[in-house]
Design a protein around this motif. Structure first.
Motif, PDB file in Angstrom:
ATOM      1  N   VAL A   1      63.509  17.772  45.109  1.00 48.28           N
ATOM      2  CA  VAL A   1      64.182  16.883  44.173  1.00 48.28           C
ATOM      3  C   VAL A   1      63.920  17.424  42.771  1.00 48.28           C
ATOM      4  CG1 VAL A   1      64.283  14.519  43.300  1.00 48.28           C
ATOM      5  CG2 VAL A   1      63.834  14.917  45.699  1.00 48.28           C
ATOM      6  N   ARG A   2      64.923  17.316  41.901  1.00 49.05           N
ATOM      7  CA  ARG A   2      64.750  17.802  40.530  1.00 49.05           C
ATOM      8  C   ARG A   2      63.623  17.045  39.836  1.00 49.05           C
ATOM      9  NH1 ARG A   2      70.502  17.420  37.923  1.00 49.05           N
ATOM     10  NH2 ARG A   2      69.105  16.937  36.230  1.00 49.05           N
ATOM     11  N   SER A   3      62.892  17.754  39.005  1.00 46.80           N
ATOM     12  CA  SER A   3      61.718  17.156  38.359  1.00 46.80           C
ATOM     13  C   SER A   3      62.096  16.003  37.424  1.00 46.80           C
ATOM     14  CB  SER A   3      60.923  18.217  37.599  1.00 46.80           C
ATOM     15  OG  SER A   3      61.740  18.856  36.662  1.00 46.80           O
ATOM     16  N   ASP A   4      63.264  16.092  36.764  1.00 46.30           N
ATOM     17  CA  ASP A   4      63.653  14.985  35.885  1.00 46.30           C
ATOM     18  C   ASP A   4      63.966  13.721  36.688  1.00 46.30           C
ATOM     19  OD1 ASP A   4      65.913  16.399  36.818  1.00 46.30           O
ATOM     20  OD2 ASP A   4      67.176  15.618  35.209  1.00 46.30           O
ATOM     21  N   ASN A   5      64.437  13.884  37.930  1.00 49.59           N
ATOM     22  CA  ASN A   5      64.668  12.713  38.782  1.00 49.59           C
ATOM     23  C   ASN A   5      63.345  12.068  39.198  1.00 49.59           C
ATOM     24  OD1 ASN A   5      67.431  13.021  38.664  1.00 49.59           O
ATOM     25  ND2 ASN A   5      67.560  14.158  40.571  1.00 49.59           N
ATOM     26  N   ILE A   6      62.352  12.884  39.425  1.00 47.57           N
ATOM     27  CA  ILE A   6      61.033  12.342  39.776  1.00 47.57           C
ATOM     28  C   ILE A   6      60.423  11.625  38.567  1.00 47.57           C
ATOM     29  CG2 ILE A   6      58.654  12.966  40.381  1.00 47.57           C
ATOM     30  CD1 ILE A   6      59.813  14.975  42.336  1.00 47.57           C
ATOM     31  N   ALA A   7      60.548  12.221  37.394  1.00 47.95           N
ATOM     32  CA  ALA A   7      60.035  11.580  36.184  1.00 47.95           C
ATOM     33  C   ALA A   7      60.737  10.238  35.956  1.00 47.95           C
ATOM     34  CB  ALA A   7      60.237  12.493  34.979  1.00 47.95           C
ATOM     35  N   TYR A   8      62.045  10.198  36.193  1.00 46.57           N
ATOM     36  CA  TYR A   8      62.803   8.952  36.059  1.00 46.57           C
ATOM     37  C   TYR A   8      62.286   7.913  37.053  1.00 46.57           C
ATOM     38  CZ  TYR A   8      66.717   5.706  35.843  1.00 46.57           C
ATOM     39  OH  TYR A   8      67.473   4.577  35.704  1.00 46.57           O
ATOM     40  N   LEU A   9      62.082   8.332  38.300  1.00 42.31           N
ATOM     41  CA  LEU A   9      61.588   7.433  39.341  1.00 42.31           C
ATOM     42  C   LEU A   9      60.239   6.839  38.959  1.00 42.31           C
ATOM     43  CD1 LEU A   9      61.872   6.307  42.278  1.00 42.31           C
ATOM     44  CD2 LEU A   9      60.654   8.359  43.014  1.00 42.31           C
ATOM     45  N   ILE A  10      59.344   7.669  38.444  1.00 44.25           N
ATOM     46  CA  ILE A  10      58.008   7.204  38.047  1.00 44.25           C
ATOM     47  C   ILE A  10      58.126   6.161  36.931  1.00 44.25           C
ATOM     48  CG2 ILE A  10      55.766   7.905  37.106  1.00 44.25           C
ATOM     49  CD1 ILE A  10      56.387   8.960  39.981  1.00 44.25           C
ATOM     50  N   ARG A  11      58.947   6.449  35.916  1.00 47.42           N
ATOM     51  CA  ARG A  11      59.125   5.506  34.807  1.00 47.42           C
ATOM     52  C   ARG A  11      59.743   4.196  35.284  1.00 47.42           C
ATOM     53  NH1 ARG A  11      62.256   8.089  29.959  1.00 47.42           N
ATOM     54  NH2 ARG A  11      61.960   5.977  29.195  1.00 47.42           N
ATOM     55  N   LEU A  12      60.692   4.295  36.215  1.00 44.58           N
ATOM     56  CA  LEU A  12      61.358   3.108  36.745  1.00 44.58           C
ATOM     57  C   LEU A  12      60.366   2.210  37.491  1.00 44.58           C
ATOM     58  CD1 LEU A  12      64.228   1.840  37.094  1.00 44.58           C
ATOM     59  CD2 LEU A  12      64.337   3.021  39.284  1.00 44.58           C
ATOM     60  N   ILE A  13      59.532   2.813  38.321  1.00 48.17           N
ATOM     61  CA  ILE A  13      58.550   2.039  39.083  1.00 48.17           C
ATOM     62  C   ILE A  13      57.477   1.480  38.153  1.00 48.17           C
ATOM     63  CG2 ILE A  13      56.792   2.142  40.896  1.00 48.17           C
ATOM     64  CD1 ILE A  13      58.575   4.241  42.288  1.00 48.17           C
ATOM     65  N   ASP A  14      57.058   2.250  37.142  1.00 47.87           N
ATOM     66  CA  ASP A  14      56.085   1.748  36.172  1.00 47.87           C
ATOM     67  C   ASP A  14      56.606   0.480  35.491  1.00 47.87           C
ATOM     68  OD1 ASP A  14      54.101   3.622  36.600  1.00 47.87           O
ATOM     69  OD2 ASP A  14      54.727   4.927  34.949  1.00 47.87           O
ATOM     70  N   LYS A  15      57.889   0.469  35.171  1.00 47.87           N
ATOM     71  CA  LYS A  15      58.474  -0.664  34.447  1.00 47.87           C
ATOM     72  C   LYS A  15      58.722  -1.874  35.348  1.00 47.87           C
ATOM     73  CE  LYS A  15      61.577  -2.282  31.155  1.00 47.87           C
ATOM     74  NZ  LYS A  15      60.989  -2.947  30.072  1.00 47.87           N
TER      75      LYS A  15
END
Length: 170
Positions: free
Chosen positions: A31-45
């Motif tokens: 998976v693209r790294s920016d998609n993983i970063a987005y996923l992490i931020r989404l779950i954090d929020k």
């Protein structure tokens, strides 16, 4: 991006919180790294509940317009707004904005399902119709299609005129 299951997303989040690098997770799950970063931020929020499958969540036109205005008028970033409202991807918001601009800065609701006219036409076709009935039916259908074509041409002209008007104002 490959589709990830709920378990995969939760595991990615857990591994990231344990200190694994995003590049490592990107290679492991393809998976693209920016998609993983987005996923992490989404779950954090929003918490882990946000990543459960929420198919076809409906946003009314007024709400879409408010969200789009936060970006176009308010100057917020697409990613931050997408995370704030809990979209599964910021690509959804990119699509909304491009459609909004294409339609002359108007929200156009996408119709779902078959149109009722198609269903009626299919029911009225009779296998035992005579030659005259068939000709009459085809002439009526031809007339209907011509009217529909003229309507779509005029609609396209109106939308183009609005776009030109909007561009002149800028």
């Amino acid at each position: 991006m490959s589709k990830l299951s709920y378990k995969d997303k939760a595991k990615i989040y857990k591994l990231r919180k344990e200190g694994k690098q995003i590049s490592y997770l990107s290679a492991k799950y393809k998976v693209r790294s920016d998609n993983i970063a987005y996923l992490i931020r989404l779950i954090d929020k929003h918490g882990l509940g946000i990543i459960k499958k929420d198919f076809n969540k409906y946003y009314p036109p007024y709400q879409k317009e408010e969200i789009i205005n936060r970006i176009l008028i308010g100057g917020e970033s697409i990613t931050s707004v997408a995370i704030d409202i809990g979209l599964s991807s910021d690509g959804i918001l990119h699509n909304w904005i491009s459609k909004y601009k294409e339609n002359g800065y108007n929200i156009v609701e996408r119709k779902r399902g078959r149109s009722p006219t198609i269903m009626k036409k299919q029911k009225t076709i009779n296998k035992d119709e005579t030659e005259k009935e068939k000709i009459k039916r085809l002439e009526e259908e031809n007339l209907y299609l011509k009217a529909e074509l003229e309507y779509s041409k005029k609609l396209r002209a109106v939308v183009q005129a609005r776009k030109n008007q909007q561009q002149k104002k800028k």
